[in-house]
Design a protein around this motif. Structure first.
Motif, short mmCIF file in Angstrom:
data_model
loop_
_atom_site.label_atom_id
_atom_site.label_comp_id
_atom_site.label_asym_id
_atom_site.label_seq_id
_atom_site.Cartn_x
_atom_site.Cartn_y
_atom_site.Cartn_z
N MET A 64 -3.79 1.55 -23.17
CA MET A 64 -3.04 0.94 -22.34
C MET A 64 -3.83 0.91 -20.80
O MET A 64 -4.08 0.11 -20.25
CB MET A 64 -1.59 1.14 -22.35
N VAL A 65 -4.08 2.09 -20.59
CA VAL A 65 -4.75 2.41 -19.33
C VAL A 65 -6.14 1.71 -19.29
O VAL A 65 -6.56 1.25 -18.32
CB VAL A 65 -5.14 4.08 -19.16
N SER A 66 -6.75 1.60 -20.31
CA SER A 66 -8.21 1.12 -20.42
C SER A 66 -7.82 -0.48 -20.23
O SER A 66 -8.65 -1.03 -19.38
CB SER A 66 -8.84 1.23 -21.81
N TRP A 67 -6.94 -1.14 -20.94
CA TRP A 67 -6.81 -2.58 -20.68
C TRP A 67 -6.32 -2.83 -19.28
O TRP A 67 -6.86 -3.80 -18.59
CB TRP A 67 -5.73 -3.03 -21.65
N VAL A 93 -4.24 7.79 -12.72
CA VAL A 93 -5.08 8.62 -11.61
C VAL A 93 -6.49 8.95 -11.98
O VAL A 93 -7.41 8.54 -11.35
CB VAL A 93 -4.28 9.59 -10.97
N ALA A 94 -6.60 9.34 -13.18
CA ALA A 94 -7.99 9.96 -13.59
C ALA A 94 -8.80 8.48 -13.69
O ALA A 94 -9.88 8.66 -13.15
CB ALA A 94 -7.76 10.67 -14.85
N ALA A 95 -8.10 7.54 -14.49
CA ALA A 95 -9.03 6.34 -14.42
C ALA A 95 -9.50 5.77 -13.27
O ALA A 95 -10.50 4.87 -13.04
CB ALA A 95 -8.42 5.45 -15.46
N SER A 96 -8.64 5.99 -12.11
CA SER A 96 -9.22 5.25 -10.77
C SER A 96 -10.02 6.42 -10.02
O SER A 96 -10.48 5.89 -8.86
CB SER A 96 -7.90 5.17 -10.03
N LEU A 124 -2.04 16.93 -8.31
CA LEU A 124 -1.72 15.68 -8.06
C LEU A 124 -0.58 15.08 -6.99
O LEU A 124 -0.18 14.13 -7.03
CB LEU A 124 -1.73 14.69 -9.29
N ASP A 125 -0.23 16.34 -6.48
CA ASP A 125 0.84 16.16 -5.56
C ASP A 125 0.55 14.83 -4.50
O ASP A 125 1.54 14.12 -4.18
CB ASP A 125 1.26 17.15 -4.89
N GLY A 126 -0.65 14.66 -4.04
CA GLY A 126 -0.90 13.76 -3.26
C GLY A 126 -0.97 12.47 -3.67
O GLY A 126 -0.90 11.66 -2.75
N ASN A 127 -1.09 12.37 -5.02
CA ASN A 127 -1.22 10.92 -5.64
C ASN A 127 0.11 10.59 -6.14
O ASN A 127 0.19 9.26 -6.16
CB ASN A 127 -2.25 10.94 -6.70
N LEU A 128 0.99 11.45 -6.56
CA LEU A 128 2.10 10.99 -7.33
C LEU A 128 3.39 11.48 -6.68
O LEU A 128 3.54 12.63 -5.98
CB LEU A 128 2.08 11.51 -8.70
N THR A 129 4.68 10.61 -6.48
CA THR A 129 5.80 10.79 -6.07
C THR A 129 6.89 10.58 -7.36
O THR A 129 6.64 9.47 -8.17
CB THR A 129 6.20 9.97 -4.98
#
Length: 262
Positions: A64-67, A93-96, A124-129
């Protein structure tokens, strides 16, 4: 209930008042009972996913993430609904390349607690809420996200049409909806093997590993109540999405559905 006791619905009819194969009074009762299931299984949710799918759920999520293929630039925002433990959000986040900013929304505080703890350990606190909320009534602005993802969660939403309408509302024009969900097996013989595994093995594993056979009986039954590929695609189109398509995974055991807000 034994396998084959109830056939898959062709659309979302009955989903609002069904808790697996059992009938409930309405959407509120269903939501309360589903919430209770996920409070009970939260701590062992990811372990049980591995055991139930033989690890395939990881490959399905990667697909899904790849698509979706998140861009590697700052400012790309996604909403992951029913994503409490963070599995999809971490992958996005990793894929980006660490650039994506995500909101992880779940109606269940126990699942969110697991995800927030995992995110902190990954830095990943800075990336995710992490936000507690209802997919049917999102307390989020219009046209706010570049992508909306939901994995193995939409079949637990009582009023799926409302959740799809909300997904369309919060996406930016040009934004994309992606849903990974168990679906209808389309390979002869595999369907029988899958039914045997689902109804006999999975509840037994749930009882032995998580101490909760009943919750896993519900999860298996809820899969059989969910619309098949063609009918769920139709619902996505009715919510206003365009260029709707889907990809089967492992013979249709799961499917990824895609739609665009144009």
């Amino acid at each position: 209930m034994k396998e084959g006791a109830m056939s898959r619905t062709t659309g979302a009819e009955g989903m609002e008042t069904s808790y697996g194969f059992a009938a409930v009074a309405g959407a509120e009762e269903k939501q309360a009972r589903v919430n209770d299931v996920f409070h009970r299984v939260a701590q062992r949710y990811d372990l049980m996913n591995d055991l139930m799918s033989g690890g395939l759920h990881r490959l399905w999520k990667d697909a899904m993430v790849s698509w979706l293929s998140p861009p590697r630039h700052a400012g790309w925002r996604f909403l992951d609904v029913a994503g409490g433990t963070g599995d999809i959000a971490f992958r996005l986040v990793a894929a980006s390349g660490g650039k994506a900013e995500g909101t992880v929304l779940d109606i269940n505080a126990s699942m969110l607690g697991v995800g927030a703890e995992r995110a902190a350990k990954r830095g990943l606190d800075g990336n995710l809420t992490f936000v507690e909320g209802n997919a049917e009534v999102l307390d989020l602005p219009d046209d706010a996200f570049d992508a909306y993802t939901i994995a193995f969660g939409i079949r637990n939403v009582p009023r799926i049409d409302r959740a799809l309408a909300e997904a369309h509302r919060v996406l930016k024009p040009g934004g994309r909806f992606l849903c990974l969900e168990f679906s209808e097996v389309e390979m002869p013989l595999l369907d029988r093997l899958y039914d045997t595994w689902s109804f006999r093995a999975i509840p037994a594993i749930g009882g032995a590993v998580a101490g909760d056979r009943d919750s896993y009986e519900y999860l298996v039954e809820s899969i059989r109540r969910f619309p098949n590929q063609a009918n769920f695609a139709r619902m996505i189109g009715e919510a206003g999405f365009q260029r709707v398509s889907h990809r089967n995974l492992t013979g249709g055991i799961a499917a990824i559905h895609s739609g665009w807000k144009i």
